[in-house]
Enzyme design. Sequence first.
Site, PDB file in Angstrom:
ATOM      1  CE  LYS A   1      33.355  29.461  29.887  1.00 19.94           C
ATOM      2  NZ  LYS A   1      32.127  29.869  30.372  1.00 19.94           N
TER       3      LYS A   1
ATOM      4  CE  LYS B   1      35.066  28.294  39.121  1.00 17.88           C
ATOM      5  NZ  LYS B   1      34.820  28.184  37.680  1.00 17.88           N
TER       6      LYS B   1
ATOM      7  N   GLY C   1      31.274  38.675  52.535  1.00 17.49           N
ATOM      8  CA  GLY C   1      29.850  38.994  52.585  1.00 17.49           C
ATOM      9  C   GLY C   1      29.630  40.485  52.718  1.00 17.49           C
TER      10      GLY C   1
ATOM     11  NE  ARG D   1      35.689  31.385  47.810  1.00 16.21           N
ATOM     12  CZ  ARG D   1      34.657  30.556  47.812  1.00 16.21           C
ATOM     13  NH1 ARG D   1      34.803  29.335  47.368  1.00 16.21           N
ATOM     14  NH2 ARG D   1      33.491  30.939  48.258  1.00 16.21           N
TER      15      ARG D   1
ATOM     16  CG  HIS E   1      13.030  38.689  13.775  1.00 12.74           C
ATOM     17  ND1 HIS E   1      11.926  38.962  12.998  1.00 12.74           N
ATOM     18  CD2 HIS E   1      13.145  37.336  13.800  1.00 12.74           C
ATOM     19  CE1 HIS E   1      11.377  37.824  12.599  1.00 12.74           C
ATOM     20  NE2 HIS E   1      12.104  36.822  13.062  1.00 12.74           N
TER      21      HIS E   1
ATOM     22  CD  GLU F   1      29.250  28.592  28.558  1.00 17.55           C
ATOM     23  OE1 GLU F   1      28.423  29.388  29.021  1.00 17.55           O
ATOM     24  OE2 GLU F   1      30.300  28.304  29.145  1.00 17.55           O
TER      25      GLU F   1
HETATM   26  C1  F6R Z   1      31.231  31.842  33.453  1.00 15.59           C
HETATM   27  C2  F6R Z   1      30.975  31.436  34.821  1.00 15.59           C
HETATM   28  C3  F6R Z   1      29.810  32.045  35.527  1.00 15.59           C
HETATM   29  C4  F6R Z   1      29.153  31.019  36.470  1.00 15.59           C
HETATM   30  C5  F6R Z   1      28.052  31.703  37.287  1.00 15.59           C
HETATM   31  C6  F6R Z   1      27.350  30.726  38.196  1.00 15.59           C
HETATM   32  O1  F6R Z   1      32.311  31.159  32.907  1.00 15.59           O
HETATM   33  O2  F6R Z   1      31.697  30.660  35.379  1.00 15.59           O
HETATM   34  O3  F6R Z   1      28.897  32.576  34.645  1.00 15.59           O
HETATM   35  O4  F6R Z   1      28.630  29.980  35.705  1.00 15.59           O
HETATM   36  O5  F6R Z   1      28.619  32.724  38.069  1.00 15.59           O
HETATM   37  O6  F6R Z   1      28.223  30.138  39.110  1.00 15.59           O
HETATM   38  P1  F6R Z   1      27.824  28.826  39.885  1.00 15.59           P
HETATM   39  O7  F6R Z   1      27.718  27.725  38.905  1.00 15.59           O
HETATM   40  O8  F6R Z   1      28.935  28.615  40.873  1.00 15.59           O
HETATM   41  O9  F6R Z   1      26.519  29.091  40.561  1.00 15.59           O
END
Ligand code: F6R
Length: 658
Positions: free
Chosen positions: A531, A653, A139, A47, A550, A527
């Site tokens: 990645k 995360k 926060g 996180r 374009h 996507e």
């Molecule tokens: C990329 C990734 C992020 C999440 C985005 C949304 O690999 O993991 O782009 O997809 O931050 O996160 P959630 O799904 O938790 O709302």
Amino acid sequence: MRVCDSFAHGFCSKFCYGTGMCGIVGYAGARPALNIVLDGLRRLEYRGYDSAGVAIVLSGDTDDGDAAGRRRPGELLTAKRAGKLANLEKALAEEGAHGLRVGATGIGHTRWATHGGPTDRNAHPHRSFDGRVAVIHNGIIENFAKLRAELEHDGIEFASDTDTECAAHLLARALQDAAGATPGEKLAEAMRIVSRRLEGAFTLLAVDVEAPGVVVGARRNSPLVVGRGEGENYLASDVSAFIEHTREAVELGQDQVVLISPTDIVITDFHGNPVEGKPFHITWDASAAEKSGYEYFMLKEIAEQPHAVAETLLGRLNETGDLMLDEVRLTDQDLRDVDKVFIVACGTAYHAGMVAKYAIEHWTRIPCEVELASEFRYRDPVLDRSTLVVAISQSGETMDTLMALRHAKEQKARVLAICNTNGSTIPRESDAVLYTHAGPEIAVASTKAFLTQLVACYLVGLHLAQVRGVKYADEVAAIIAQLQEMPEKIEQVLSMMAPIRELARDLAEAKSVLFIGRHVSYPVALEGALKLKELAYMHAEGFAAGELKHGPIALIDEGTPVICVVPSPRGRGVLHDKVVSNIQEVRARGARTIVIAEEGDVAVKPYADHLFYVPITPTLLAPLVTTVPLQVLACEIASARGHDVDQPRNLAKSVTVE
Ligand code: F6R
């Protein structure tokens, strides 16, 4: 009682640094709190990993203290370090604290800084001016400047640049005359007093040297769940912090304060009114949050995709063939009244939403828009009771998505959440929920959550089509049967990844990689590029194949790798042929073409420098297989470049700031 701050570092401040998306853990029980808190932090480190810290209230047992007897009961120990958790653990080991058999109460924090560089002094916990309490926070306290000015005016000196420190000082002041029969109740009352003064988003946890055995938490707009153990209780940002100890959890609502002791969990609102927390059972397995022999969590999570997809499909049809969502607070009539669908999400979840648009419009004939959640409310979208807003989020805590959802609700739209995390805010605030059963996703880059989000979106599309009478039950069942074949197809793709790994080593030094696709392969291209950017820190861009001419085609130089995701030649053959033309266009300009196509597609062969086949799949479901090689490619390139695949730089995360 004594206080010590043996590891606190650096002082003085000019700016305030908030703490955006962090991992928070708290423990009250009879076992050594330090080890339990550190274990929890290890599981939450995904996180945020800018800094880490712990605060432990040493228990009253005479046994407490390290082997050399250097610490005594009644002390409040805090330790914190910039950088990953390993730095903190090293510091603790050097101080001889690691082996402490002490502390019945502890809190720990792993931080993703929102403003300014992460340093030791800004790491959490923060201590109050009198050293009595230690506080951790996730926060941003928006009125911190005013609060800080007030505290400084009263002569309180700040030891960090953080907004969190305000909360620590305010708490110590509130404690001086907080009412309560016990020290723990006084701490909870002080937390309520402080919480009422704070603006913004916060989860706060606090320990008080006068209240050993108690941890108090407060929650507004940031995640916090309670773990109920045997003679011990936990608080954490998410359940992965404590699943190895207990599977019983309690959801907290907005604006609530919780007190945990080894035996009690007491929840109130910010005004002290008692609140019943909603208990839930965690179905995730503790081993799901372990690497289980894989080099990276990401590789493990990629490998888990067939299972995750199968789990998300499990038990969705009832005995009459109707599709079932998990929690529905909407009537079928509400769904029949829907005349427009908006999908809101961020990052990878947004790409899932882009795929969903094709499926939902095709199956339901209802117009469907996909929006980046961070943009949604600022453009004042036209919403009303007959709009369905689908919020997709793995974590269920993404602030941009949560704010989009709240905006939609204010406009009276119906909200359906697709989420992977039970007990999180987004599903709790939605009218209906469909959970993805991906299990815990620890690697920062989303993989199995994406595939299960796709499945959930297909299910939502089919459910809508069925309720509205656009599709008969047998038509829905036929598509479900196709979906049920997908785990095996994903497994087949996974068994063919050796050439992708080889190619990854080859591409590791490329300056830039482009991805192209059409129709549902366009979000797959986006996507794939995301990645690669986030893991390999390479320039990568995804394009709708038809858009290249374009402008972006000017990027193509001799040897530029272009990854082309080719639609099936069956069904919508016209799409296939158009992409084949686009491949020829880039190749004619020197591109090195890497083609992902359906088994048996011979038409692409002459134009592919590298060709990877995926199993034959219905057009709308193809992203479930075509995404997988792109995930593996990004992971392997990042690894070849020596990066931390699970914890890429600058990322976290769960993104709980806007
Ligand atoms: C990329 C990734 C992020 C999440 C985005 C949304 O690999 O993991 O782009 O997809 O931050 O996160 P959630 O799904 O938790 O709302």
